[in-house]
Motif scaffolding. Sequence first.
Motif, mmCIF file in Angstrom:
data_model
loop_
_atom_site.group_PDB
_atom_site.id
_atom_site.type_symbol
_atom_site.label_atom_id
_atom_site.label_comp_id
_atom_site.label_asym_id
_atom_site.label_seq_id
_atom_site.Cartn_x
_atom_site.Cartn_y
_atom_site.Cartn_z
ATOM 1 N N UNK A 44 0.734 -1.388 -0.169
ATOM 2 C CA UNK A 44 -0.263 -0.227 -0.134
ATOM 3 C C UNK A 44 1.005 1.190 0.216
ATOM 4 N N UNK A 45 1.908 1.272 1.174
ATOM 5 C CA UNK A 45 2.567 2.893 0.595
ATOM 6 C C UNK A 45 2.921 3.308 -0.541
ATOM 7 N N UNK A 46 3.584 1.761 -1.366
ATOM 8 C CA UNK A 46 4.374 2.195 -2.402
ATOM 9 C C UNK A 46 3.226 1.963 -3.460
ATOM 10 N N UNK A 47 2.196 2.048 -3.580
ATOM 11 C CA UNK A 47 0.920 2.112 -4.948
ATOM 12 C C UNK A 47 1.004 3.718 -3.789
ATOM 13 N N UNK A 48 0.838 4.062 -3.118
ATOM 14 C CA UNK A 48 0.322 5.640 -2.630
ATOM 15 C C UNK A 48 1.565 6.168 -3.631
ATOM 16 N N UNK A 49 2.971 5.847 -3.182
ATOM 17 C CA UNK A 49 3.636 6.901 -4.159
ATOM 18 C C UNK A 49 3.812 6.813 -5.054
ATOM 19 N N UNK A 50 3.466 5.032 -5.558
ATOM 20 C CA UNK A 50 3.483 5.444 -7.063
ATOM 21 C C UNK A 50 2.158 6.613 -7.376
ATOM 22 N N UNK A 51 1.264 6.843 -6.987
ATOM 23 C CA UNK A 51 -0.060 8.089 -7.126
ATOM 24 C C UNK A 51 -0.150 8.683 -7.196
ATOM 25 N N UNK A 52 1.675 8.891 -6.452
ATOM 26 C CA UNK A 52 1.200 10.679 -5.589
ATOM 27 C C UNK A 52 0.940 11.774 -6.544
ATOM 28 N N UNK A 53 1.408 11.839 -7.946
ATOM 29 C CA UNK A 53 1.293 12.855 -8.966
ATOM 30 C C UNK A 53 0.067 12.607 -9.580
ATOM 31 N N UNK A 54 -0.842 11.898 -9.417
ATOM 32 C CA UNK A 54 -1.781 11.207 -10.279
ATOM 33 C C UNK A 54 -3.389 12.130 -9.745
ATOM 34 N N UNK A 55 -4.362 11.997 -10.938
ATOM 35 C CA UNK A 55 -5.485 12.606 -10.089
ATOM 36 C C UNK A 55 -6.257 11.587 -9.990
ATOM 37 N N UNK A 56 -6.220 10.857 -9.017
ATOM 38 C CA UNK A 56 -7.047 9.626 -8.186
ATOM 39 C C UNK A 56 -8.293 9.726 -7.912
ATOM 40 N N UNK A 57 -9.194 8.572 -8.654
ATOM 41 C CA UNK A 57 -10.675 8.678 -8.047
ATOM 42 C C UNK A 57 -10.945 8.233 -6.773
#
Length: 535
Positions: free
Chosen positions: A63-76
């Motif tokens: 989960x920590x890795x995924x949140x980092x990967x998604x950091x700069x994206x417009x997430x739903x």
Amino acid sequence: MPIECIPYSETGYFSPIMCDYLAEKSTLKPFYNRFPTLENFEAQIKEKQESNLTDKSQREVLVKALLKQYHDFDNSVFTLGNIAKLTKENTFTITTGHQLNLFTGPLYFLYKIISTINLSSELKRQYPQYDFVPIYWMASEDHDFDEISYFNYKGKKVRWNREASGAVGELSTKGLDEVFEEFSKKLGTSDNAKYLQSLFEDGYLKHNNLADATRYIANELFKQYGLVIVDGNDKALKQLFIPFVEDELFKQTTHKKVLETAEKLTEVNDSYKIQVNPREINLFYITEGIRERIIEKNGVFTVNNTSVRWNSAQLKQEVHEYPARFSPNALLRPLYQEIILPNLCYIGGGGELAYWLELKSYFEAVHVTFPMLLLRNSAVVKTEKQSKKMEKLNISNADLFLKREAFITKKVKELSEIKIDFTSQKEHLQQQFKDLYILAEQTDKSFIGAVAAQETKQLKGLAHLEKRLLTAQKKGLKDKVSRSTELQEGLFPKNSLQERKQNFSELYLEYGENLIPTLIKHLQPLSGEFLVLEL
């Protein structure tokens, strides 16, 4: 909305091993864990729960890795909610994977992800006490740029021309502005065309590397369905893989087990094509601009085409200090996925599942739960206009799947005023020769060989005449038949499945924002049949 389902085995486009797998042939059962039915998922869940690879600390790393990967994206909220659910022990994943093809590549990119989304939803209805998260695994560590550097648009390639080396996910998107200009000119000026232009522009011109660009596009298309996108080229995730990297380097279990399984598969049926042959070490070493095989000889480990070399102790230290530099190949990547994800089922194409079938004994040897394997949905999408034309030309959905020459032959025989089928003449001839065989038996048995030779000669003569008549009729009916072949070519371009040749942009131009919701409504992942769909 007319639809028809056709068994995969009747399409002529799926391999013997896939047809036998879908038929649940008993000879293939040793090569997979459980066949994907709703009922079988209960046992798969329990087995995965008992695995020591799905504990809380490992989920937290994911989960920590995924949140980092998604950091700069417009997430739903749906995607973020699904990522948060992965920390809980009652949450499992359904996974598909795909290369980072330019602008998603072939149409089946959508079908893979939709199969994953729909199966997750179906499992939630069946097992409401659990949560199921659809995963798209980006093959960001692949290095075959030629395979991903283009997509087809209306029969022509839109290509990204550049030199490339190393892991494709790290490739700079520089130069894609030229591709954008070329593609934009082809799209036109409709509202649907403008959306495609903005999707391409925002994806490739506003992100620095191919992995981020691909994540953006897939996220924009599917974020409302809670799709979670995983980039395995991640240091934190690779740290979870270290024990298995060491096993691969120093014990080479993959090579031994997969070779044994490949031999057993060919013993089951010599028509089964071995999809991937194992190497002694199924790992690449990746640094900037480099992704090369690791080779061992006499206790010395080297990186192919470089001067990099280690002894065993040095290599072990390298693995622990720089785990992200060790990249699994096609055979080892499935293990990596199953180690870092609480996964129940992998959804892939026929070629992918064929090499997964080589892996079960290897998974058992390293004590990792083998996932269920599901063939992704396949479909051909027709317009209402094409359906009406098919009806006018007396073309059935089943006719579309015929290879081009067989299709032409069938249409010529239907259109011809002369009967081209000589079956009755052949049967009559064979009956006459039966009488001659009886006569030869009663008189002189030495005549039997002469009778047989004459029968073969005359049957060949009839076949030759039938072929000549068919060729003549093909020429005479060429204009009439061409309307049928043009229609088939439109739906089966280059005598291949539509989903393997067309890009989703062609359908999006026609159907716009309704395209994905409509496909999600009709693609049923557990149906086990090919869908012919009119939109």
